[in-house]
Every structure is written in structure tokens, then in C-alpha cells.
Design a protein around this motif. Sequence first.
Motif, PDB file in Angstrom:
ATOM      1  N   LEU A  36       0.834  -1.205   0.000  1.00  0.00           N
ATOM      2  CA  LEU A  36       0.000   0.000   0.000  1.00  0.00           C
ATOM      3  C   LEU A  36       0.867   1.252   0.000  1.00  0.00           C
ATOM      4  CD1 LEU A  36      -2.804   1.277   0.173  1.00  0.00           C
ATOM      5  CD2 LEU A  36      -2.655   1.100   2.667  1.00  0.00           C
ATOM      6  N   GLY A  37       1.918   1.257   0.826  1.00  0.00           N
ATOM      7  CA  GLY A  37       2.810   2.409   0.860  1.00  0.00           C
ATOM      8  C   GLY A  37       3.517   2.636  -0.465  1.00  0.00           C
ATOM      9  N   THR A  38       3.928   1.556  -1.118  1.00  0.00           N
ATOM     10  CA  THR A  38       4.563   1.670  -2.437  1.00  0.00           C
ATOM     11  C   THR A  38       3.604   2.246  -3.460  1.00  0.00           C
ATOM     12  OG1 THR A  38       5.953  -0.252  -1.927  1.00  0.00           O
ATOM     13  CG2 THR A  38       5.768   0.387  -4.242  1.00  0.00           C
ATOM     14  N   TRP A  39       2.336   1.794  -3.404  1.00  0.00           N
ATOM     15  CA  TRP A  39       1.317   2.276  -4.338  1.00  0.00           C
ATOM     16  C   TRP A  39       1.047   3.767  -4.118  1.00  0.00           C
ATOM     17  CZ3 TRP A  39      -3.875   3.845  -3.386  1.00  0.00           C
ATOM     18  CH2 TRP A  39      -4.637   4.022  -4.541  1.00  0.00           C
ATOM     19  N   VAL A  40       0.959   4.180  -2.853  1.00  0.00           N
ATOM     20  CA  VAL A  40       0.711   5.587  -2.540  1.00  0.00           C
ATOM     21  C   VAL A  40       1.887   6.449  -3.002  1.00  0.00           C
ATOM     22  CG1 VAL A  40       0.440   7.250  -0.663  1.00  0.00           C
ATOM     23  CG2 VAL A  40      -0.828   5.095  -0.615  1.00  0.00           C
ATOM     24  N   LEU A 100       1.775   9.529  -5.698  1.00  0.00           N
ATOM     25  CA  LEU A 100       2.121  10.900  -5.315  1.00  0.00           C
ATOM     26  C   LEU A 100       3.409  11.400  -5.947  1.00  0.00           C
ATOM     27  CD1 LEU A 100       1.307  10.800  -1.482  1.00  0.00           C
ATOM     28  CD2 LEU A 100      -0.108  11.741  -3.328  1.00  0.00           C
ATOM     29  N   TYR A 101       4.117  10.512  -6.622  1.00  0.00           N
ATOM     30  CA  TYR A 101       5.428  10.876  -7.167  1.00  0.00           C
ATOM     31  C   TYR A 101       5.267  11.985  -8.204  1.00  0.00           C
ATOM     32  CZ  TYR A 101      10.177  10.421  -8.886  1.00  0.00           C
ATOM     33  OH  TYR A 101      11.487  10.673  -9.227  1.00  0.00           O
ATOM     34  N   GLY A 102       6.054  13.030  -8.025  1.00  0.00           N
ATOM     35  CA  GLY A 102       5.971  14.167  -8.933  1.00  0.00           C
ATOM     36  C   GLY A 102       7.145  15.099  -8.725  1.00  0.00           C
ATOM     37  N   PRO A 103       7.050  16.338  -9.204  1.00  0.00           N
ATOM     38  CA  PRO A 103       8.164  17.291  -9.103  1.00  0.00           C
ATOM     39  C   PRO A 103       8.623  17.550  -7.665  1.00  0.00           C
ATOM     40  CG  PRO A 103       6.520  18.074 -10.658  1.00  0.00           C
ATOM     41  CD  PRO A 103       5.927  16.872  -9.985  1.00  0.00           C
ATOM     42  N   ALA A 104       7.668  17.616  -6.712  1.00  0.00           N
ATOM     43  CA  ALA A 104       8.043  17.910  -5.327  1.00  0.00           C
ATOM     44  C   ALA A 104       8.907  16.794  -4.750  1.00  0.00           C
ATOM     45  CB  ALA A 104       6.789  18.101  -4.477  1.00  0.00           C
ATOM     46  N   ILE A 105       8.492  15.548  -4.956  1.00  0.00           N
ATOM     47  CA  ILE A 105       9.262  14.416  -4.444  1.00  0.00           C
ATOM     48  C   ILE A 105      10.590  14.314  -5.175  1.00  0.00           C
ATOM     49  CG2 ILE A 105       9.319  11.902  -4.242  1.00  0.00           C
ATOM     50  CD1 ILE A 105       6.368  11.930  -3.723  1.00  0.00           C
ATOM     51  N   GLU A 106      10.596  14.576  -6.466  1.00  0.00           N
ATOM     52  CA  GLU A 106      11.840  14.546  -7.238  1.00  0.00           C
ATOM     53  C   GLU A 106      12.830  15.578  -6.702  1.00  0.00           C
ATOM     54  OE1 GLU A 106      11.178  15.041 -11.370  1.00  0.00           O
ATOM     55  OE2 GLU A 106      10.496  12.989 -11.682  1.00  0.00           O
ATOM     56  N   ALA A 107      12.328  16.753  -6.328  1.00  0.00           N
ATOM     57  CA  ALA A 107      13.208  17.805  -5.813  1.00  0.00           C
ATOM     58  C   ALA A 107      13.836  17.384  -4.491  1.00  0.00           C
ATOM     59  CB  ALA A 107      12.410  19.096  -5.630  1.00  0.00           C
ATOM     60  N   VAL A 108      13.049  16.737  -3.626  1.00  0.00           N
ATOM     61  CA  VAL A 108      13.589  16.275  -2.343  1.00  0.00           C
ATOM     62  C   VAL A 108      14.617  15.168  -2.570  1.00  0.00           C
ATOM     63  CG1 VAL A 108      13.026  15.139  -0.164  1.00  0.00           C
ATOM     64  CG2 VAL A 108      11.521  16.914  -1.078  1.00  0.00           C
TER      65      VAL A 108
END
Length: 205
Positions: A125-129, A133-141
Motif C-alpha cells: 500500500l505504501g509503495t502504491w501511494v 504521489l510521485y511528482g516534481p516535489a518528491i523529485e526535488a527532495v
Amino acid sequence: MWPLNDAGAMSGLVCGVLFGYVLENAGFGSPCKLTAQFSMRDWSVFKVMFTAIVVAATGLYALELAGLLAIDNLFVPTSLVMASAVGGVLVGAGFAIGGYCPGTSVVGFFSGRLDALVFIVGLLLGTWVFAGLYGPAIEAVMSMWEVETGDTFMDAWGIPQGLLIAILFAALIGVFYAGSWFERRGRGPVQADEALAGAGSADSV
């Protein structure tokens, strides 16, 4: 890394089964033993994993010296310090709370532990979430503190491989010494069967 063909898939399956068998017989399928690592009572997990790192590093170095392996041909993931730190904290928190990591949860499930199944469901479930949610914000972090000088200690800090192996061996000795000291103070290490039996007797009371 073998290509994804029949031989490669079969070797992965065989190695996975053997690895799981060893984990279960070492007691690593028990959440009682694994959580004892975080209370410093049982250092078996740290000792085994650190030993595996040193053995693998030494083996690769020996193969390179023998001319049987070109280190440059090995795939090394990009060193993303922030992503590793955040991921390590999240995985460590799940490890401490649930008593399982992704590998040991599968071992625990096939050993008949239903709490391991709950952990596996949470993992999926955590992997699916995360994927959703993966996008520019997560990529930046994830790209923060990226090591640009090289993805290995030798490349990033210019440490000779032989010296790095020696440092790892010294650290391994220190881990075993410190771990044994903490285990004696905490009356460990924990035996998986005894821990489960103790939990059962406590519940009955």
C-alpha cells in the motif's frame, strides 16, 4: 546482474528461497528478535548485515585483483543522500514498529505469522501511494545532496580500495565488540522461540 531470462529468473528464485531459509533458521523471521535490535539487546541483525557488506566488498576486491571482474562494469546506483536518509528513517520506523523489513516479512508470512501478512499489505500500500504521489516535489527532495563526485567511497573521497576494505574490517570488529557489550548488559541476545513463548505466557496471565 543476470538478464531477465529463464536462467536468471530461476537463479533469483533459488537464491531467494535459500536466503529465506537461512533467515528463518537464524530467527530473523521473528519480530521479537528484530525489534530487540532497536532496544540494543540483540545485535544479530546488525552483525549479520555488516558482515555481509564486508564479505561482498572483499570478494569484489579479490575478483578484481585476480582479473576476473572489471569493477567499472558493475552498476552502482546514484548516491542520493537526502533520499537515502528519508527512506532509511521511514523503513527504520516501520522496522521498529512492525518488527519486519521487506525481506523478513515474506519469511515470516511463509512461516505462518499473520502479522507479517499485515506488514506486507502495508508495504504494498505504501509503495502504491508513493507511486501515485510521485511528482516534481518528491523529485526535488530526492535530488537534494546528490553526490556528484562519484557514487562510491573510492570515487567521492579518493580512498584506495584496499584501505577502504581495511577500514570496513576494523569497523566490523568494533561492531561485534560493541554489540556483544550491549547484549551482555541487556541479557541478550534474544532467542526467537523463547521470545514468542514469553509473549504467549504474558498474554495468558
